[in-house]
Every structure is written in C-alpha cells, then in structure tokens.
Design an enzyme around this catalytic site. Structure first.
Site, PDB file in Angstrom:
ATOM      1  N   ASN A 220      75.302  90.734  34.731  1.00  0.00           N
ATOM      2  CA  ASN A 220      74.711  89.522  34.156  1.00  0.00           C
ATOM      3  C   ASN A 220      74.680  89.529  32.632  1.00  0.00           C
ATOM      4  O   ASN A 220      74.280  88.555  32.003  1.00  0.00           O
ATOM      5  CB  ASN A 220      73.322  89.283  34.738  1.00  0.00           C
TER       6      ASN A 220
ATOM      7  N   CYS B 276      73.267  77.185  46.688  1.00  0.00           N
ATOM      8  CA  CYS B 276      73.816  78.403  47.273  1.00  0.00           C
ATOM      9  C   CYS B 276      72.748  79.020  48.159  1.00  0.00           C
ATOM     10  O   CYS B 276      71.689  78.429  48.372  1.00  0.00           O
ATOM     11  CB  CYS B 276      74.279  79.378  46.201  1.00  0.00           C
TER      12      CYS B 276
ATOM     13  N   ARG C 131      80.590  91.075  44.763  1.00  0.00           N
ATOM     14  CA  ARG C 131      80.434  90.186  43.603  1.00  0.00           C
ATOM     15  C   ARG C 131      79.731  90.899  42.456  1.00  0.00           C
ATOM     16  O   ARG C 131      79.951  90.547  41.293  1.00  0.00           O
ATOM     17  CB  ARG C 131      79.603  88.951  43.984  1.00  0.00           C
TER      18      ARG C 131
ATOM     19  N   ASP D 203      65.934  89.489  41.294  1.00  0.00           N
ATOM     20  CA  ASP D 203      67.150  90.159  41.774  1.00  0.00           C
ATOM     21  C   ASP D 203      66.865  91.513  42.425  1.00  0.00           C
ATOM     22  O   ASP D 203      67.775  92.163  42.942  1.00  0.00           O
ATOM     23  CB  ASP D 203      68.147  90.347  40.623  1.00  0.00           C
TER      24      ASP D 203
ATOM     25  N   ARG E 188      69.987  75.709  42.539  1.00  0.00           N
ATOM     26  CA  ARG E 188      70.716  76.096  41.324  1.00  0.00           C
ATOM     27  C   ARG E 188      71.219  74.932  40.465  1.00  0.00           C
ATOM     28  O   ARG E 188      72.406  74.855  40.141  1.00  0.00           O
ATOM     29  CB  ARG E 188      71.905  77.021  41.662  1.00  0.00           C
TER      30      ARG E 188
HETATM   31  N1  EPU Z   1      66.674  75.991  36.982  1.00  0.00           N
HETATM   32  C1  EPU Z   1      66.604  74.613  36.958  1.00  0.00           C
HETATM   33  N2  EPU Z   1      67.473  73.950  36.131  1.00  0.00           N
HETATM   34  C2  EPU Z   1      68.383  74.589  35.338  1.00  0.00           C
HETATM   35  C3  EPU Z   1      68.444  76.002  35.375  1.00  0.00           C
HETATM   36  C4  EPU Z   1      67.568  76.671  36.220  1.00  0.00           C
HETATM   37  O1  EPU Z   1      65.803  73.996  37.644  1.00  0.00           O
HETATM   38  O2  EPU Z   1      69.128  73.933  34.607  1.00  0.00           O
HETATM   39  C5  EPU Z   1      65.764  76.731  37.880  1.00  0.00           C
HETATM   40  C6  EPU Z   1      66.527  77.509  38.933  1.00  0.00           C
HETATM   41  O3  EPU Z   1      66.848  76.706  40.053  1.00  0.00           O
HETATM   42  C7  EPU Z   1      65.579  78.626  39.274  1.00  0.00           C
HETATM   43  C8  EPU Z   1      64.913  78.910  37.920  1.00  0.00           C
HETATM   44  O4  EPU Z   1      65.123  77.738  37.122  1.00  0.00           O
HETATM   45  O5  EPU Z   1      64.633  78.184  40.185  1.00  0.00           O
HETATM   46  C9  EPU Z   1      65.442  80.107  37.159  1.00  0.00           C
HETATM   47  O6  EPU Z   1      66.843  80.088  37.164  1.00  0.00           O
HETATM   48  P1  EPU Z   1      67.721  80.702  35.985  1.00  0.00           P
HETATM   49  O7  EPU Z   1      68.419  79.580  35.299  1.00  0.00           O
HETATM   50  O8  EPU Z   1      66.939  81.647  35.171  1.00  0.00           O
HETATM   51  O9  EPU Z   1      68.811  81.505  36.831  1.00  0.00           O
HETATM   52  P2  EPU Z   1      70.313  81.679  36.413  1.00  0.00           P
HETATM   53  O10 EPU Z   1      70.404  81.745  34.949  1.00  0.00           O
HETATM   54  O11 EPU Z   1      71.145  80.702  37.145  1.00  0.00           O
HETATM   55  C10 EPU Z   1      70.299  84.280  36.304  1.00  0.00           C
HETATM   56  C11 EPU Z   1      71.037  85.387  36.980  1.00  0.00           C
HETATM   57  C12 EPU Z   1      70.575  85.482  38.421  1.00  0.00           C
HETATM   58  C13 EPU Z   1      69.068  85.733  38.426  1.00  0.00           C
HETATM   59  C14 EPU Z   1      68.346  84.633  37.651  1.00  0.00           C
HETATM   60  C15 EPU Z   1      66.859  84.853  37.518  1.00  0.00           C
HETATM   61  C16 EPU Z   1      73.130  85.462  35.805  1.00  0.00           C
HETATM   62  C17 EPU Z   1      74.579  85.236  35.803  1.00  0.00           C
HETATM   63  N3  EPU Z   1      72.464  85.139  36.908  1.00  0.00           N
HETATM   64  O12 EPU Z   1      70.631  83.099  37.017  1.00  0.00           O
HETATM   65  O13 EPU Z   1      71.243  86.583  39.002  1.00  0.00           O
HETATM   66  O14 EPU Z   1      68.597  85.746  39.740  1.00  0.00           O
HETATM   67  O15 EPU Z   1      68.898  84.532  36.327  1.00  0.00           O
HETATM   68  O16 EPU Z   1      66.611  86.061  36.892  1.00  0.00           O
HETATM   69  O17 EPU Z   1      72.589  85.952  34.833  1.00  0.00           O
HETATM   70  C18 EPU Z   1      72.223  87.822  40.731  1.00  0.00           C
HETATM   71  O18 EPU Z   1      72.716  88.568  39.873  1.00  0.00           O
HETATM   72  O19 EPU Z   1      72.223  88.113  41.964  1.00  0.00           O
HETATM   73  C19 EPU Z   1      71.624  86.560  40.326  1.00  0.00           C
HETATM   74  C20 EPU Z   1      71.424  85.555  41.161  1.00  0.00           C
END
Ligand code: EPU
Length: 417
Positions: free
Chosen positions: A23, A116, A397, A305, A121
């Site tokens: 990440n 997903c 992944r 995670d 997401r």
């Molecule tokens: N959210 C929204 N709108 C947005 C963005 C996020 O409503 O525009 C919500 C999401 O649905 C969720 C919350 O905000 O309920 C937090 O989501 P976040 O955006 O922080 O997640 P992400 O950036 O999509 C990253 C990691 C994830 C990890 C999450 C939380 C990466 C590539 N992915 O996802 O990693 O679970 O932060 O820490 O950095 C994994 O590696 O298995 C994985 C899913």
C-alpha cells in the site's frame, strides 16, 4: 486456479523477512507519473496488485523496467491519461492515478471502481478534493473524467472522513498545483508519510505528512529520484498473529515495530510475548491466549487490514472477544469460513462476537478478499488435519511468497495449481 493445501499443527519457529509495503508501493508507482524523468523504486513487493499498477503505467505510455524488487519508471510522455475498466476492476487502488494524471496533463479519465467484497468503495471524496483544486469532474458511462486545462490551483481541502488513498491522491495533485494546499483531516497512515518522502525527493514541498494537517507548496515541476519503500506493516502483523496463535517462536525481520503498536498491544494483552529486537525485528512467542476486544480505527488505531487475522487469533483465545469493524461495512466474509472450520462466531452488524477457544478442523474454504485469505491461512495453521484454500489469487494480490515464507518457519503449506 491455485489452491493452498495446509496441514495444521506446526509451531512456527525461525525467521521470516518482511517485504516492502504494497500500500506504499502503489501510490509510489502512481507518483512516477508526475515527472518525465526516471524514478527508481526499491523494495517493491512482487505481488499481483503491483503488476496491475505497472500495467496501468504502461497503458498511460510509461516505460516500466522491473528487476526483482527494483522498478524503474520513466513517464516521458503521457500518451493516454486514463485507467481503463479492465485494470480498475481488479484493483480499486487504480484511482490513485487520478490526481497525478490531472496534475501532470490537465486531464484524467479513470474507470469508476465498483463495490468489492469488503464494501462499496466509492471515490467521491477524491473527486470532491480535486474539484476544490480546480478540476472539473464529470461522471458518465462508468468513468470519472477530470479536466484542468489551466492547471490545478492550491486550496484548503477538509476531508469529511479519513481516506488513505484519497489523501494520497490529492497530495499527488497538490504538489504540482499553483500555490499552497492545506489538507485537513488527512490520513496519518505510514504509507502517506512514505509517499510524502518520495515526493520530497522528487522536489515537492510538503510539511506535516503523518499528521492530520498536511501543507503543500506547489512547484512547477518534479524531477527523478530513488526511493526505498517502507516495510509492509500488514504482512508483518499477519506473521505476528501466526506466531502468537501457533505457540511459536518467530523472529520477524525487516519490519518497523512503531507501525504495529496497536496490534502488538492487543496481542500482548492477550498473553503473547512480543519483544523488539533492534534495529528492525520483532520476536513473538505464543502461549496460552485470552480474549481481548478490538475495534478497528484509522492509524494509529488498529488497522482494518489486520482485523481478519486478529479474528483468527481470537478463535484460539480463551473467553469472548468483541471485534468491531468501523472502516468498511462488509468486512466479515472470513467469519463464515472460519465457522466452517469450527470457530464459534456470531455477527451482529458491525460487530463479531468470537467465543474461544475452539479447536479448528481442516476443511475446504474459499478466500473472498486479500486479508480474509490471510486469516484462513492462519486458521489452517492451527487446525487439525488438512485445509484446502481455494481462490488464493486473492492472497497473491498482496502477500509476496507467503507460502515460501511460512514453510521456511516450519509450516506445512503447498500451492497446487
Ligand atoms: N470512502 C468514501 N469515499 C471515498 C473514499 C473512501 O466513502 O472517496 C470510505 C470508504 O468506503 C471506507 C472509508 O472511507 O469506508 C475508508 O476508506 P479509505 O479511502 O481509507 O480506503 P482506501 O484508501 O480505498 C486503503 C488501503 C486498504 C485499507 C484502507 C483502510 C490502499 C491501496 N488500500 O484503501 O487496503 O483497508 O485504506 O486502511 O492503500 C488491503 O490492503 O487489503 C486494503 C483493502
């Protein structure tokens, strides 16, 4: 489709090395789009999400040279500032190219990530932040299209809720925007700090990354750089759970203990013996575990995670633990599979109630997402008999050679094709 065949019962002993953080590597690769000069990234884990991001960079016209964990990206000219559906559908983090593409070329077209296995997401917060920076964003036919013909301009962005890739996306956009940007309610995850370090090496002016307020002074252009990705705290945390559950004695090397405080605290409270072995290792010795409640939170809280892996560990702990998931609405898919192995878990909305200790028995199970798969591997390590885990492409992944690493520490785990 590959499967894992695991014979349970082995104590894990010896050393396991941590890979670079997936990440952190994903936004770092996206950041390479911000300059026409070569960027060299080291300690890139060879996992499937990274290959997807490399394909995405190729699609934009960038040249990607891979030598083991070292990746050299040259984005001389951006021929296609877009992320097509085929790539985004396998990896939602593809939306990380939105910010860099619009900052570099004034235009980006990114397929909308769908829901997903762990939740809906959406990327509405990324979009709203880019609009504040002056991008005009439209959504149609499953694509988000952002244009900023005259470039982006600095602004104050206050996120409604903390988003990790949203913070990273807007940070990458802001570094090339005219003027100053303030990002408030920013994610404090170590991966954001790592991205800021890379961007600073490329010539960006950033203060406060790692705190909830990040200040960016936009610059006219960025240049090439060399950067080593930080250790994967989720991978290291998965091995910590493995050591604690199997009653093993495991040295996890090449990790950053500071990034694992929340998990270490919970496992110690549960009875695991965990010590730091400076400069960069953790030793875990398992014993009798007792149930300890846990609630996921943004960093520095307990990482979502690691929730699935922790749940596996709690099936082996004496007593009742309440596990509350606050980040994603649907991240308990592993519970069903753990129950098939004999775990006693009740799901009540966002809370899982785990009653332990239960003896798990080997069964055929199906991996539903990346971290869920890891939790099934952990459960299989302590189960009586043989567990066959189907659809391990989910684990591929994000975990680099997990079967080789666990086997080196004494686990009986085989990949069958
Ligand atoms: N959210 C929204 N709108 C947005 C963005 C996020 O409503 O525009 C919500 C999401 O649905 C969720 C919350 O905000 O309920 C937090 O989501 P976040 O955006 O922080 O997640 P992400 O950036 O999509 C990253 C990691 C994830 C990890 C999450 C939380 C990466 C590539 N992915 O996802 O990693 O679970 O932060 O820490 O950095 C994994 O590696 O298995 C994985 C899913």
């Amino acid at each position: 489709m590959d499967k894992f065949v695991i014979q349970g019962g082995a104590r894990l002993e010896g050393q396991i090395a941590t890979s670079g953080a997936k990440n952190s590597a994903l936004p770092a690769l996206a950041a390479c789009l911000l300059t026409e000069e070569p960027v060299k990234l080291m300690r890139i884990p060879r996992v499937r999400d990274i290959r997807t991001m490399e394909k995405l960079l190729n699609h934009t016209g960038a040249q990607v040279d891979i030598q083991g964990g070292q990746v050299l990206v040259t984005s001389g000219r951006v021929a296609r500032p877009e992320a097509p559906y085929d790539l985004v559908k396998t990896m939602r983090a593809s939306s990380l190219v939105l910010g860099p593409l619009v900052a570099r070329t004034g235009r980006a077209r990114v397929s909308m990530p769908g829901g997903c296995a762990i939740g809906s997401r959406p990327i509405n917060l990324h979009v709203a932040a880019l609009e504040l920076l002056g991008a005009q964003v439209t959504q149609s036919h499953g694509y988000v299209e952002a244009v900023a013909p005259d470039g982006l301009r600095g602004a104050t962005v206050t996120f409604d809720r903390i988003t990790v890739t949203g913070t990273e996306d807007v940070l990458m956009a802001a570094v090339l925007a005219r003027g100053d940007t303030i990002i408030e309610n920013a994610a404090r995850e170590p991966e954001v700090g790592d991205l800021a370090d890379l961007l600073a090496k490329m010539g960006a002016k950033i203060e406060g990354a790692g705190s909830s307020t990040i200040r960016v002074q936009g610059v006219g252009r960025l240049h090439g750089a060399t950067h080593t990705i930080i250790a994967d705290r989720i991978e290291a945390g998965t091995f910590l759970c493995a050591g604690a559950m199997t009653g093993g004695d495991l040295l996890i090397t090449g990790c950053i203990p500071e990034h694992l405080r929340a998990l270490i605290g919970k496992l110690q409270h549960a009875g695991a013996d965990i010590s730091e072995e400076p400069p960069d290792a953790l030793r875990v010795r398992g014993g009798k575990l007792r149930a300890v409640d846990m609630t996921t939170e943004e960093y520095p809280g307990f990482a979502t995670d690691l929730q699935a892996q922790y749940m596996s560990a709690m099936t082996q702990a004496e007593g009742i633990s309440f596990i509350t998931e606050t980040i994603f609405e649907n991240r308990f898919m592993h519970a069903q599979e753990l129950m098939r192995m004999g775990a006693n878990i009740r799901i009540e909305g966002r809370q899982a109630v785990v009653a332990g200790r239960t003896e798990l028995t080997g069964s055929p199970v199906i991996a539903s997402d990346l971290r869920a798969s890891a939790s099934l591997v952990l459960a299989a390590l302590v189960a009586r008999g043989e567990t066959v885990i189907d659809r391990v492409y989910h684990i591929d992944r994000g975990y680099e050679k997990i079967e080789t690493k666990l086997a080196q520490a004494g686990a009986s785990i085989q990949r069958v094709t």
